[in-house]
Every structure is written in structure tokens, then in C-alpha cells.
Design an enzyme around this catalytic site. Structure first.
Site, mmCIF file in Angstrom:
data_model
loop_
_atom_site.group_PDB
_atom_site.id
_atom_site.type_symbol
_atom_site.label_atom_id
_atom_site.label_comp_id
_atom_site.label_asym_id
_atom_site.label_seq_id
_atom_site.Cartn_x
_atom_site.Cartn_y
_atom_site.Cartn_z
ATOM 1 N N CYS A 1 7.497 23.774 44.543
ATOM 2 C CA CYS A 1 6.537 24.567 45.315
ATOM 3 C C CYS A 1 5.513 25.203 44.372
ATOM 4 C CB CYS A 1 7.256 25.661 46.104
ATOM 5 S SG CYS A 1 8.454 25.045 47.306
ATOM 6 N N ASP B 1 16.402 42.267 15.988
ATOM 7 C CA ASP B 1 15.930 43.627 15.746
ATOM 8 C C ASP B 1 16.982 44.349 14.899
ATOM 9 O OD1 ASP B 1 14.252 45.967 16.172
ATOM 10 O OD2 ASP B 1 15.866 46.686 17.452
ATOM 11 N N CYS C 1 11.308 26.490 45.459
ATOM 12 C CA CYS C 1 11.771 25.712 44.309
ATOM 13 C C CYS C 1 10.613 25.546 43.336
ATOM 14 C CB CYS C 1 12.313 24.345 44.739
ATOM 15 S SG CYS C 1 11.061 23.281 45.485
#
Length: 735
Positions: free
Chosen positions: A13, A428, A10
Site C-alpha cells: 500500500c 554510547d 501492508c
């Protein structure tokens, strides 16, 4: 230094690893949970082994970052397959446990013991990844969502085991096989194995789909690596030798035949040709090159034979630099803290404290140990994060399923938050606003010449050409006439034009210079038409036969029909559209005017596109980038939200957060609307998941909820979360 970190489950961590690395003197570290990358900066020399040791001390593992390979991809597939198998096995074991707990007709004699046998592997083996993560975090005095999962599953499991082995169930029919009294049956039914197993299965499912999305995080670099040519024909001692590209040296001369990829960056020594740069620049019109011109590796030779001198090889090439840009942009993204994890560090200690106080209160007030323990366990079960685990995966699965029907691919929940704050969308040009393909849009003949005759003769000559402009004219001619006459004595002059004999006419098609070289005078009306078309950024081909200029053919990469409406919808969503392209200013401004865009950034190289995104972000803007080419990949990864057109390259798609399967710019507005709706659904789910549990905790602590009712309340919160997520199936884009 960049390291690959394994074992994180997660965002918390990642925060723990990052905190540990930042404790090292002079180190500034950023750990990205989504890409599992730790990026460490320091003005001092860094020892990789010391950094790996520091990460290992936190309970995770690390290794030097290596180039993507088939082996690493296979290892990721194996991990994902193992997680899928764990989910399937646990699901099969949980179904009969839930059926026996909820359906009286399945409650055969000693059904609780059958439930125990089936639930044990689910709770101990199936939920082992959660338990392991909990233990690692507890050793470092941290609490995450995994801590909640472990508390919920193990408390339900061991309380059920306690009830079966020490409660009233130990007497009578439970152990001896004789008839049970009603009180004994009540004791036997007070087991909660279905709670422990269902929580495990639901959260394993969420973890599996999350892991599957994360697996694609390295796909962009793998696709970039595959673009490069694998071998090359080198000229040595006057002879051609085919070698692996890795053996090419700076200064070597190598041969590139029509249709082949250039092995590396270099300078043309011999020959002229048209180079298809679309893979790197995104532009559809090939660039004419000759002796002395620079060329780029991984581009395609669309014309004649070239001899090129290698000027850059390996990690110095433009392709390798783009790969590094994508890598840096991805690893530089701040990890998104999930709402559940943001409060878990507070929620878990509070629940533990309340459970402990509940147990102490009932014992001190003279209640028996069974009542006190039952109330304490009810607190833990009501706080079990089943609905929390479902909140994100269910909304994401329903939202992505609905998105797939609309031609929108959402890669994961971590990108949804940015859709709320987006205020600028960078588009773009080629392949995004325009179709990315050259099209004949106009034939301007002299008064005495018919358009269909011009198209018939010129189309026949251009049909023998491989140039994209020629192919556009030939395709239009073929579509009108159905068949084209034969051409003889065909000749192509690279960068100038083509000529050949068609039905007894000497036909020329090409540039103004090509006409001048063949003593053909272009009349003033045709010259004016040429200038007018070129001012709009279009490509012009002059047609002549029998020594007289007959017509001007106008070819262009035109905007998609839906682009003006799409730009208007983006403005209605409160976004500022900006056109970004590698094309020249004239063409860029002409296209922008046609679709309703006022801000234009033309003539940008790949690294300049990335710099423009960073500059906009530095101004405080939250930027979405829409692109389709390899040259857009780094910018897509850097943007707060990267959106790739599905008609584009795999690299652009892999580097983006959202992919539009439909080649329609309207899908950008659809994607933003769907993403925002999905995020709102996740937030509502998480709020009610917390509110439901938090509101019931006081009731459980007061002894008004036994663990069975607490389990039922948890199931109801899950039903609400799932039902709310299913509303996304009815999503309709607001046009």
C-alpha cells in the site's frame, strides 16, 4: 511537506501511494508504512491540498502532520481497541464452526446451517478490512496479500453456500426435516465455513499485533514534548510572574531555582550552579555554569538560583531540534517489503489464471459443472494464505516472548531484516558501557592519614551537598560507617567545593583551586595522584582539614563489569565496535581501553552523533546503535538497527527498534542472536507456506484434491508454521 497517511495495511500500500506521489512533476516522495508518514520533497512550492488529493485518489486518506497530542494518542487507542474487539468476536464465532466441522459428535441435525449463520458475520464483517483493501487495490490494478485473503475466504464461503443451496443438500432431510440418504449427507458435509472463518481469525490476530507495535512509532516525539517545562517564572518590572512556557519571549529574564527545569535555551545573567545535562547529553557529571554561560532548555538546575536570559524559544530550542531529528530519521527509513507481499503481486494473478484454466479445462473436456467448479475452488483454497498470515506473527510472538524472558524487547518484524546485515555496532558510553552513576573508586591518603577517617569526615560534609560527585562520596562513606557525624557551618562554593565543621575539624573537599583559595598546600604525592587519576578521565576531590591536605578521593562513572565480555561477544559475531560519546577524549579513550574498543568518537553533540551514524552508512556500513539518553534518540532512529538500554530515557527507548530491559551490554549480543534466529524462522515459515501451497496447486487443478482435502492441506501447512515457530521457545544465547 510531511503528511500522515491512513488506511495502509501492508508495505505494498505504501508503495502505491509513493508511486502516485512521484508521478507529480518535480516531486520526490518517500512513504513509510511503519510510521504512516509521507515525506515529499520538491524544488518548487508544494500545495498541501493537491498532495492530499493525490493520495485520496489512490483510495487512502491523508492529513497534515500535527504535533503528537493526547487526542491523537486516544484516537490510535480507539482504533486498536476496535480491531481487538473484532478479533475477539470473530474468534468466539469461529470456535463452534470449527468444532462442528471437525468433531462428529458436534454435527447435530442441520449443523451446516448453524455454521452458515455463525460464519457469515465473520467472513463479511470480520474480514471487511481485508475486503475493502482488496477492492481499493483492484481498482488500481494492484494485488497484495489482502487480495489473497479475500479470494480464499470468499471462495470457501460462497462455494459452501452454493453446495448447501443448489447441491444434493437441497433434497430430503436437509430441507424437509426427513431422514437423509448417505449421498445427501455427503453433500451436506462438503462445506468449508471453518476454512473461511479460521483464515479470517488468524489474520485478524496478526493484523492486531502488528497494529499494536505500529502504535508505538510516534511515542518518541510524545516523550520529547513532555520533557519541556510547562511554566516559567519571568522577571518583569522587577517582579516575578509565573507564566506558561509558550508565553516566554526571546530576551525575557527568567528565574530557575534548585531542582527546576530550565524553561528554554538562554544565557546565565546572575548566579552560579551545576546543571544536570544528562537528559540531553547523556553525561552524568553536571556542568558548572555562571554569568555569561549558555544553558539549554529541559536541563535541570542541580545547584543554586539562576537568572537566565532567553535566547531561543519554541521551535528554535535544542529540544525542539532533537525532536525534528528524531522525526526526520524515522520518516526517512525505507519501508521494509515483507516477503509475502514481495511475491503477492505475482502469486495472486498466477493463482487466478490457474483457477480459470482449471475451470475451462474440465468444462471443455466434458466434465459436469460441479466437478469443474470444485477443482477450481480447490485451487483457490489451497492457495489461501492462512500459513502466510501466520508465518510472521507466530514467529514474532514466540520470539518476542522468549526475548522478554531474556530482557530483550523486539518491537516488530520490520526491524529483523537489518540484523542479518549489521557489520558495525556503535556504543554510547554513559549508561551503556558504563553504569551512568558516579561511584567512589579510590581513596588515596597521606601516609599519616587513615582511609576510613578521610571517608568519615569528608562523607559527612558531602552528605549536605546535592552535587552528584558529593553524593557518590557520601554514599560510599555511609555504606562503610553506617552513620555519619553531624556537620555544622556548612557552605558550598559552586563549582569549587564544600566545607564545614565536623567533630571539631574544619573540613574542606573540592578542587585544586578551592584548596588554593583557602591557603591549603597540596603535597607532591597527592598532586601526582591527582594528575594520574585525571589522565584516566576520572574526577578528583581533594580532602583537607585543619589547614592540611590529607587525601585524594577518585570518583568515576566506571564500566559495567560485563562490558568487556560483551564487546568480545560482539566481535565474535563479526561486528566492529565503536565508542561514541559526548565526553572528553581522555575519558572516552580510557573507558574504551578498559573494555577492548579501539575506535573512539568523543565530544559529540546530539546532531553530531546523528551525523556520525550517517557518515558510517555513507561508507557502506550497516550500523547498529546502542544508547540510552535523549541525545541518542535521533542516532537510534537513523541507525539501521536502534538498540536502547532499558535503564535509559523513555525517548531513547521509543526511538529504538530493540530495547534491552537488563542493564547489561551482554544483552546486545543476545538480542542480535535472537533477532537473527527469529528472522530465519520467519523466512523458513514463508518458504514452506508458499511451497506447501504451490506444490498442491497442480494436484488441485488435476482434480485430485477436493476442496475439503485442500482445506486440510492448508491446515497442515499452518500446523507446520506454528510448530516451527514454537522452537524459538528453546532459544539459548551462545556465550
Amino acid at each position: 511537506v510531511q503528511l500522515h497517511v491512513s488506511g495502509m495495511t501492508c508495505a505494498s500500500c505504501a508503495a502505491h501511494v509513493e508511486q502516485r506521489l512521484n508521478h507529480i512533476s518535480g516531486v520526490e516522495a518517500s512513504v513509510n508504512y511503519a510510521t504512516e508518514l509521507a515525506t515529499i520533497l520538491s524544488p518548487n512550492a508544494l500545495n498541501e491540498n493537491d498532495l492530499i488529493t493525490a493520495i485520496t485518489e489512490t483510495g487512502y486518506s491523508a492529513e497534515p502532520l500535527s504535533a503528537p497530542s493526547e487526542d491523537s494518542d486516544f484516537a490510535q487507542q480507539q482504533k486498536l481497541r476496535a480491531l481487538r474487539d473484532r478479533l475477539i468476536i470473530c474468534s468466539l464465532l469461529t470456535i463452534p464452526v470449527a468444532a462442528m466441522a471437525m468433531i462428529p459428535m458436534f454435527q447435530v441435525e442441520h449443523w451446516q446451517w448453524f455454521s452458515l449463520v455463525l460464519a457469515t458475520p465473520v467472513v463479511l464483517w470480520g474480514a471487511y478490512p481485508f475486503h475493502r483493501s482488496t477492492w481499493i487495490n483492484l481498482r488500481h490494478r494492484q494485488a497484495t496479500m489482502d487480495t489473497l485473503i479475500t479470494l480464499g475466504t470468499l471462495s470457501a464461503y460462497f462455494w459452501s453456500l452454493y453446495e448447501m443451496t443448489t447441491g444434493s443438500s437441497m433434497s430430503g432431510g436437509a430441507m424437509s426435516g426427513g431422514a437423509m440418504t448417505s449421498s445427501e449427507m455427503a453433500g451436506m458435509t462438503a462445506v468449508y465455513f471453518e476454512v473461511a472463518t479460521a483464515v479470517t481469525v488468524f489474520l485478524l490476530g496478526g493484523r492486531y499485533f502488528e497494529a499494536r507495535a505500529k502504535q508505538r512509532s510516534g511515542a518518541a516525539l510524545r516523550e520529547l514534548a513532555q520533557l519541556a517545562a510547562t511554566d516559567v517564572v519571568v522577571l518583569r518590572d522587577g517582579k516575578e510572574h509565573r507564566l506558561p512556557t509558550a508565553e516566554l519571549l526571546v530576551g525575557d529574564w527568567f528565574v530557575v531555582r534548585p531542582g527546576e527545569k530550565l524553561a528554554t535555551d538562554g544565557k546565565v545573567i546572575e548566579g552560579t550552579s551545576a546543571i544536570d545535562m544528562s537528559l540531553l547529553t547523556g553525561e552524568s557529571v553536571p556542568v558548572e555554569v555562571g554569568p555569561g554561560d549558555d544553558v539549554t532548555g529541559a536541563t535541570i538546575n542541580a545547584g543554586g538560583r539562576l537568572v537566565v536570559k532567553a535566547t531561543k524559544v519554541g521551535s528554535d530550542t535544542a529540544l525542539a531540534q532533537i525532536a525534528r531529528l528524531v522525526n526526520q530519521a524515522q520518516s526517512g527509513k525505507a519501508p521494509v517489503q515483507r516477503l509475502a507481499d514481495r511475491v503477492a503481486s505475482v502469486f495472486v494473478p498466477v493463482v487466478l489464471l490457474i483457477a480459470a484454466l482449471t475451470l475451462a479445462y474440465w468444462l471443455l473436456t466434458g466434465a459436469d459443472s460441479s466437478t469443474a467448479f470444485s477443482a477450481a475452488v480447490a485451487v483457490l483454497i489451497i492457495a489461501c494464505p492462512c500459513a502466510l498470515g501466520l508465518a510472521t506473527p507466530t514467529a514474532l510472538l514466540v520470539g518476542t516472548g522468549r526475548g522478554a524472558q531474556l530482557g530483550i524487547l523486539i518491537k516488530g518484524p520490520e526491524i529483523l531484516e537489518s540484523t542479518q546485515q549489521i557489520d558495525t555496532v556503535v556504543l554510547d558510553k554513559t549508561g551503556t558501557i558504563t553504569s551512568g552513576q558516579m561511584t567512589l573508586i579510590e581513596v588515596i591518603p597521606t601516609d599519616s592519614t587513615q582511609s576510613d577517617l578521610v571517608l568519615r569526615l569528608v562523607g559527612a560534609v558531602e552528605a549536605a551537598s546535592e552535587h552528584p560527585v558529593g553524593r557518590a562520596i557520601a554514599a560510599a562513606a555511609l555504606g562503610q560507617a553506617g552513620a555519619l557525624p553531624a556537620v555544622v557551618e556548612f557552605r558550598s562554593e559552586q563549582g569549587r567545593g564544600v566545607l564545614g565543621q565536623v567533630e571539631g575539624h574544619q573540613v574542606f573537599a573540592g578542587t585544586q583551586l578551592f584548596m588554593t583559595e583557602n591557603n591549603i598546600v597540596v603535597s607532591e604525592p597527592l598532586a601526582d595522584a591527582q594528575v594520574a587519576a585525571e589522565r584516566l578521565g576520572r574526577t578528583v576531590v581533594i580532602a583537607a582539614w585543619d589547614g592540611i591536605a590529607r587525601a585524594v578521593l577518585v570518583v568515576a562513572d566506571t564500566p559495567r563489569a560485563s562490558s568487556p565480555q560483551a564487546v568480545a561477544r560482539l566481535r565474535a559475531l563479526g561486528l566492529v565496535p565503536i565508542l561514541l560519546t559526548g565526553d572528553n577524549p581522555t575519558t572516552a579513550h580510557a573507558v574504551a581501553a578498559q573494555v577492548g574498543i579501539t575506535e573512539v568518537l568523543p565530544q559529540l553533540l546530539p546532531e553530531e552523533k546523528l551525523a556520525q551514524i550517517q557518515a558510517l552508512q555513507a561508507q557502506g556500513k550497516v550500523v547498529a546503535m546502542v544508547g540510552d539518553g535523549v541525545n541518542d534518540a535521533a542516532a537510534l532512529a537513523q541507525a539501521d538497527l536502534g538498540i536502547a538500554m532499558g535503564s535509559g530515557t523513555d525517548v531513547a527507548i521509543a526511538a529504538s527498534d530493540l530495547t534491552l530491559v537488563r542493564s547489561d551490554l551482554n544483552a546486545v549480543a543476545d538480542a542480535l542472536q535472537l533477532s537473527r534466529r527469529t528472522l530465519r524462522t520467519i523466512k523458513v515459515n514463508l518458504f514452506w507456506a508458499f511451497a506447501y501451497n504451490v506444490a498442491a496447486i497442480p494436484l488441485a487443478a488435476a482434480g485430485l484434491l477436493d476442496p475439503m482435502i485442500a482445506g486440510a492441506a492448508m491446515v497442515l501447512s499452518s500446523v507446520f508454521v506454528v510448530s516451527n515457530s514454537l522452537r524459538l521457545r528453546r532459544f539459548r544465547p551462545a556465550v
